[in-house]
Motif scaffolding. Structure first.
Motif, mmCIF file in Angstrom:
data_model
loop_
_atom_site.group_PDB
_atom_site.id
_atom_site.type_symbol
_atom_site.label_atom_id
_atom_site.label_comp_id
_atom_site.label_asym_id
_atom_site.label_seq_id
_atom_site.Cartn_x
_atom_site.Cartn_y
_atom_site.Cartn_z
ATOM 1 N N THR A 159 1.239 -1.576 -0.273
ATOM 2 C CA THR A 159 0.065 0.189 -0.444
ATOM 3 C C THR A 159 1.115 1.070 0.014
ATOM 4 O O THR A 159 0.707 2.267 -0.255
ATOM 5 C CB THR A 159 -1.072 0.431 1.204
ATOM 6 O OG1 THR A 159 -0.102 0.260 2.656
ATOM 7 C CG2 THR A 159 -1.917 -0.675 1.019
ATOM 8 N N ILE A 162 -7.714 -3.752 1.946
ATOM 9 C CA ILE A 162 -7.317 -3.242 2.960
ATOM 10 C C ILE A 162 -7.978 -2.195 3.536
ATOM 11 O O ILE A 162 -7.611 -2.644 4.891
ATOM 12 C CB ILE A 162 -5.774 -2.775 2.685
ATOM 13 C CG1 ILE A 162 -4.989 -3.762 2.141
ATOM 14 C CG2 ILE A 162 -5.435 -1.336 3.128
ATOM 15 C CD1 ILE A 162 -3.684 -3.699 2.803
ATOM 16 N N LEU A 218 -6.563 -3.774 -2.558
ATOM 17 C CA LEU A 218 -7.398 -1.785 -1.845
ATOM 18 C C LEU A 218 -7.914 -2.635 -0.749
ATOM 19 O O LEU A 218 -8.365 -1.613 0.449
ATOM 20 C CB LEU A 218 -6.861 -1.217 -2.152
ATOM 21 C CG LEU A 218 -5.512 -0.847 -2.873
ATOM 22 C CD1 LEU A 218 -5.536 -0.023 -4.245
ATOM 23 C CD2 LEU A 218 -4.861 0.081 -1.844
#
Length: 178
Positions: free
Chosen positions: A68, A126, A123
């Motif tokens: 990230t 996350i 993502l």
């Protein structure tokens, strides 16, 4: 596990065993590696249930978190920043790629090198884990104290920098053998 008896027949405590046997070392429980491992375990014990609920291992999470912070990263650099050995990283990347959480391709400058990036699905994962992760951080901060936690992180970074400059016993000989 039972404590071994000393020559006089008494049982030595775990911390005093080395001293009683004349071993010139600090108590096992006071060794820096063990203190760091115990602290790491105390912290990770808080995060593991959330990771499990999202189908992630600690190592997979470490890789996704590292990804990230960058657009792409070479696999060898990812191994370094995530503190994983190459064979373990290869297996984990294969699993993450099969779940469409990462994307792998060859580096344009050197076709022998692989580069990795987090995928849109990675993502989203996350983002799903982040609220729980941040709540755990908030609770750790609340229990330990924001100032003490910041000082601890500064001290650990300073320890890491200081030890990076220190010569590692046996490393120079290993380098000359190659």
């Amino acid at each position: 596990m039972a404590a071994k008896k000393s020559p006089d027949g008494s049982h030595g405590g775990a911390g005093k065993a080395g001293e009683m046997r004349g071993v010139p070392m600090r108590e096992f429980s006071r060794s820096l590696p063990m203190s760091l491992l115990r602290a790491r375990e105390a912290v990770m014990r808080q995060f593991r249930p959330s990771l499990r609920n999202h189908g992630l291992t600690e190592q997979q999470w470490r890789i996704l978190r590292a990804l990230t912070a960058v657009d792409t990263i070479e696999v060898t650099e990812l191994a370094r920043v995530a503190f994983l050995l190459g064979p373990s990283l290869s297996r984990i990347l294969r699993d993450l790629e099969a779940r469409d959480l990462i994307e792998r391709r060859t580096a344009e400058a050197d076709l022998r090198r692989g580069v990795v990036s987090i995928s849109p699905k990675g993502l989203k994962l996350i983002e799903a884990v982040a609220p729980t992760s941040e709540a755990i951080y908030a609770e750790i901060t609340n229990r330990y104290g924001a100032r003490k936690l910041a000082e601890l992180q500064d001290m650990l970074a300073e320890l890491e920098r200081g030890l990076a400059e220190m010569e590692v016993a046996g490393e120079a000989e290993a380098d000359t053998d190659e």
